[in-house]
Structure formats: structure tokens, C-alpha cells
Motif scaffolding. Sequence first.
Motif, PDB file in Angstrom:
ATOM      1  N   VAL A   1       0.870  -1.177   0.000  1.00 24.28           N
ATOM      2  CA  VAL A   1       0.000   0.000   0.000  1.00 24.28           C
ATOM      3  C   VAL A   1       0.907   1.228   0.000  1.00 24.28           C
ATOM      4  CG1 VAL A   1      -1.772   1.283   1.230  1.00 24.28           C
ATOM      5  CG2 VAL A   1      -1.803  -1.223   1.243  1.00 24.28           C
ATOM      6  N   ALA A   2       0.819   2.036  -1.058  1.00 18.50           N
ATOM      7  CA  ALA A   2       1.606   3.266  -1.164  1.00 18.50           C
ATOM      8  C   ALA A   2       0.745   4.422  -0.662  1.00 18.50           C
ATOM      9  CB  ALA A   2       2.048   3.492  -2.603  1.00 18.50           C
ATOM     10  N   MET A   3       1.158   5.035   0.430  1.00 17.49           N
ATOM     11  CA  MET A   3       0.353   6.073   1.087  1.00 17.49           C
ATOM     12  C   MET A   3       1.126   7.389   1.065  1.00 17.49           C
ATOM     13  SD  MET A   3      -1.303   5.847   4.923  1.00 17.49           S
ATOM     14  CE  MET A   3      -2.263   4.388   4.513  1.00 17.49           C
ATOM     15  N   ARG A   4       0.534   8.412   0.504  1.00 12.57           N
ATOM     16  CA  ARG A   4       1.226   9.699   0.357  1.00 12.57           C
ATOM     17  C   ARG A   4       0.585  10.757   1.249  1.00 12.57           C
ATOM     18  NH1 ARG A   4       3.518  10.671  -5.149  1.00 12.57           N
ATOM     19  NH2 ARG A   4       5.233   9.615  -4.076  1.00 12.57           N
ATOM     20  N   ALA A   5       1.421  11.396   2.057  1.00 13.46           N
ATOM     21  CA  ALA A   5       0.995  12.508   2.916  1.00 13.46           C
ATOM     22  C   ALA A   5       1.525  13.795   2.295  1.00 13.46           C
ATOM     23  CB  ALA A   5       1.531  12.316   4.329  1.00 13.46           C
ATOM     24  N   ASP A   6       0.640  14.594   1.717  1.00 11.75           N
ATOM     25  CA  ASP A   6       1.039  15.818   1.022  1.00 11.75           C
ATOM     26  C   ASP A   6       1.008  16.996   2.000  1.00 11.75           C
ATOM     27  OD1 ASP A   6       1.393  18.017  -0.589  1.00 11.75           O
ATOM     28  OD2 ASP A   6       0.260  17.182  -2.251  1.00 11.75           O
ATOM     29  N   TRP A   7       2.190  17.544   2.293  1.00 15.03           N
ATOM     30  CA  TRP A   7       2.341  18.626   3.261  1.00 15.03           C
ATOM     31  C   TRP A   7       2.564  19.959   2.551  1.00 15.03           C
ATOM     32  CZ3 TRP A   7       6.574  19.668   7.420  1.00 15.03           C
ATOM     33  CH2 TRP A   7       5.998  20.122   8.590  1.00 15.03           C
TER      34      TRP A   7
END
Length: 685
Positions: A627-633
Motif C-alpha cells: 500500500v503506497a500512502m502519500r501525505a502531502d504537506w
Amino acid sequence: MKRFAFGVLVLLIAGMAGRAEAAAGPWVKAGPVEARLVAAVEGTGTLDAIPAGLELRLDPGWKTYWRSPGDAGLPPTFDWSGSDNLDSAVHRYPAPHRFTLLGIETVGYDAEVLFPIRAVPRRAGEPVTLKASVDLLVCADICIPQKVAVGLSLPAGPATPGPEANDIARAEAAVPGDGRASGLSITAIRSASGVVEVEATAREPFVSPDVFIESVPPVALGALEVTYLDGDRRAILRLKATDPAPVDLAGRTVTATIVDGARSVEVQVPVAAGATAAADGRGLLAMLGVALLGGLILNLMPCVLPVLSLKLLSVVRHGDRPPAAVRAGFLASAAGILASFLVLAAAMIGLKAAGASVGWGIQFQQPLFLVFMVVLVTLFAANLWGVFEVPLPRAVADRLGGQEGQGLGGPFATGAFATLLATPCSAPFLGTAVGFALSRGAFEILAVFAALGVGLALPYLLVAAVPGLARLLPRPGRWMAALRRVLGAALALTAAWLLSVMAVQVGTETAALVAGLMVALVLALWLGRRLGEGMRWAGAGTAAALALVAFGVPMVFQPAADAAPTESATRWVPFDESAIGREVAAGRVVLVDVTAEWCITCLANKKLVISRGEVARRLDDPAAGIVAMRADWTRPDERIAQYLAVHGRYGIPFNIVYGPSAPAGIPLPELLSEAAVLEALERAR
């Protein structure tokens, strides 16, 4: 008539008593404790879950226990088998407090406590009979196990609030939550040498905080030590393991509960390894060395490369000057870098004192700061192209110097500009140093940021120490005019990158409007120079007006619908910290990528490692179970800031891999390599 009125009064009193009895069962006395069941409603109505509670009263000097009682004691247990029309009943624990006796630490309640209960009927809308056999351990000088049998019957009918509704609501509010309501936050948990250190912040100053750590298997922890920082809005809470052979909690996932009076917070987080804040000054000295190295390496990072244009011109310009003048110029540039880092440190200290999230490069989350940088870079590029010169009175020019002058203002501004463009980058060692500083007090922040500034300024300091190095460079000549145009174009590309970040934050149309204003600004300066001395100031005034309009654009235009990342929807899922544990429990591996459009190191990691080669193939393969999970800050996000702080990070990029063999996560280095990512994916599996 008197007899009739008396009869009506008796019926009303009986009805009121019946309703009160419906919301509360009778008190049951068992030794030094008495108990009863209460409900927040007088009827079952159509509720899927009935808010209820177990209320206890303890004689003076007696106590009972929390779900994790500490060095001794037992939590309460419930048996609901005698109930009717009850599918399940789950009880929760209000925030406890600590008891210390002869070095023995226990956790629980005295005087009185109400445990909230969520009772789920098997058939909604029908009467419910709650019957519980509760086993309690109550202690004073001696401990006595007690069993109390309590009951409560709720009829079918409207679920109107009963007299105990407020008490149950208060008990629910006393159950530790995520901290948003209480204003408490746990920012980091570390463990080393048998010591557990919990760092927490508070919206209002701490008064008397306590912390309780639950782990599997449990670890006995001793008395609490608290250090207050930042005007009592930050606290370091330390507990030392008391087991004969203390087990280090680093790498485990624990439940941490902080209680401060009526406020509380509870989180489940992995424990990081590392020296605690209780370490002596040698830890700070070692971190200053790390910061110095991180600042030096920052000179080589992609985000600092545009600044090299100004550095190169400065070095070439100084090549044939006297050693004393060369030394002064480079010392002024180093002073500009150091002063800028100290300003950043002061801003971080102020934000922390105000309870705001802090981190390396977070100013790039603000559209107005991006406009400022775009205007500044555009002016530098225009100056390199020869579009304008700033005429100053002779006395001022002698002191400040310009592009071609010999004053110190220009070199100082170059150093400050280098710092501003360096902040969206994270170099090896830099993240460690910044995380250390921002997790501590004002003194550590100032010291570490000063060391970072010295590291970034080391090339300048080297030339200042050995001015003869400048003589090895080519002498100024006509070739510099072509070089200025090329380097001006490099700065123009930097402005374009800043505008692309702005497009993500506030929308493409807004960024395009700012870009158009910058083109008009350069054109106004050019026309002012071409049309003669009389029009020069008119051109400068028009350019200043256009710059002011640019600052107003983000405030007038709201973010558009397209102001969002355009990452592939088939590969990446949005960041959801609560989903990580579920995915790992299901046997999958989770790669979390905390990134932002303004972070050039993040973009380099994405293009060179994450979005190409074997790593991309693994992420795209459904059979790989990743699972590729991206947190965009790119824009401020308190959830992401909190997630970074829990892991002791205050800057990005931050990448971590979770899996069945690594539930606490495997952090990756700031600069990714394909081998490092693939190895972490395999280890986590």
C-alpha cells in the motif's frame, strides 16, 4: 376535591419516581464500595446503543484500579450474562491518577468514579434489562476483592434524557481522546537505557501532568519526573523502568495516556530509539556537530543550486581585489547566512510558544511567502540581465555596495538569500539536527540553527580564511556578461518552480496571474531604463505597484478546485494514519511518503527512486501487497505535522515502511536509493 387533588399529586410523584428509577438502578453496598447502574435515557426508544454507566462510591481512604493498574492491583471485570435483550456492553475508563506508596506505583480512582458503558440492544425499540456481576479489587492499607451485582431496567418508550444524563456525559468527556478538545498533544516518545521519555505540548500551560505507558508485554515503570519548557506549554515526562532487567521499549508500539487535571490525551504510537533529553551537555555537543555537517552538505543540495549563480559572480568579482576586501566580503556573506538562520530559529521559538506546528521549510506552505520569494527571485534575475540598476546616493552606495560595488550590504543579502532558498531542502544529518532542536527548548533551537548556519557558510569562511583562493579564478571580462544572462535564466527557472508550488496551493489561475504580474514588472523596469533618465523612476514605481498587487492576489482569490496534487490515483492512496495498523494486520506492507511540492529533495526522491525502476514496479503490482500512502504537506496539515513529530521529525522528506515484521516502521534516509527502499520493503514483509 381535596382527596382528588391529593390522589393526583401521589400519582405524579409516583410517575416521577418511576422515571427516575428507569434511569438509575438501586445502590448496592459491598464492603467499602457501593455501586449502581445508571442510564442517560428513560426509555430505549429506537437507539442502536444506550449510553449508560457504572457508578462507584468508595469509602474514604479506599481506591480501585484502572485498566492497567501499575505495579499491583486488578482492573474491574464485568459479566453481563444475566441481562435481557442485550447484544453487547462495552465499558470505558475515565482518566485515572497515580498512587505512590512505599515506592509502589499504582493507577486508578478514589472517592468516586463513573465508568461510561455503551449497551447495544439485541432488538432495538424493546425493553432492555441490564444485569452485571462486577469483580473489583479495592485497597486501602489492605486489599479486598469485592463482587457487586447491579441491575437496571429500561422500558420501551421515548429515549428522553434522564436525570443522570449530565453525569454520564461528563464521564464520557473524561475518557482520554485524541487531544483536539483538550488541547494536549504527544509529540514524541523515545526510549534508551531503560528510560522512557514522553514529550507533550499543551494549548494552555501544563499544571500537573502525568503519563501512563501501556505495552505488551507490560513494563514496570517508576516514579515520574517532569521538565517544563516554553512557558509550561511543553513538558518532558520521564519514567524509568524498575524491572531487575529493564527492557528497552524502542521499536514497540505503546499506548500513552497523559492526564493533566481535567484534560487528557491518549495515542498509540511506536517508540523511537535515542538518547533522552535528560542526557548531559555531551548530547547537545554531538548534535551541534551533526548540524554543522548537515549545513555543509546543504550546499550541495538541488534547492541551493540557483544560489550558486550569485556565489559564482561574487567569487569572480572578488578575484582581483585586495585580500582584506575579499575577506570582508565573504565574512559579510557568512554573516548573512548566520543571521538568517537565527531569524528562522527565533520564528520557530515563537511559533512553538504560540502552540503552532513547527518544521523545516514550513514557510513554503504560505502563499504570501511564495509571492515574496517569486518577487525577490524575479528582481535578482532582472538585475543579472541588466534590466535595472538601483541608483543610490554616493554615501549610501559606499556603505551598502551593489552588484559591482565594494560594500558589504550586497554580500550580506546574498547570504540571506542563500538561506531562504535552502529551506525547502533536507540534507543528510539536517533532519536529525532539526528534529533534535525542535523537540527541545529555545536554547537548543538557537544553538542547533546557529550550527546549521555555520555549516552552510563554511565555503565562505574558507575563502575568508584563505583569500588567495579567489585569485585562482578567471579574471573578470566580457565573458561575464554572457554568464550573467545564463545565471539570470537559472533564477527565472527558480521563480517558475515557486509558481508551480503556488499553483498547487492556491490554484493554477492564481499562480498564472502572479506570473503575468512578474512579466509586467520586468517589462516596466526595462522600459524605464530604455526610455531615459526621466522615466526610470516611473518604471520603478510601476514595478513596485505590480509587486504589491501580486501580494494581494492570493488573498483575493481562493484555492481553486485544481489546487490539489495530481498523483496517480491507481497507485497512491491518501494518508490515513489509522489505516496503517489495519493494513499491516491484514499482512500488507505500507510505504508512507511525506512530501510537498515545495520540497525539492522530495521531488528528486520521487523522480529518481519512487517513480521509476524496480520500486515503481513493486508499487504498481497488485500482487506485491504493498500500500503506497502519500501525505502531502504542501499546505499546512496538523495531522501530518503530528505524525512527523511522533517520529521525531520536523522536516521532509520523510519515508517509512511498515509491515508484519516491522509494525513500528522502518524509517528511510532523507536521500533515497533504490536498494534502501527495496531492502526496507523486504524486511517489513
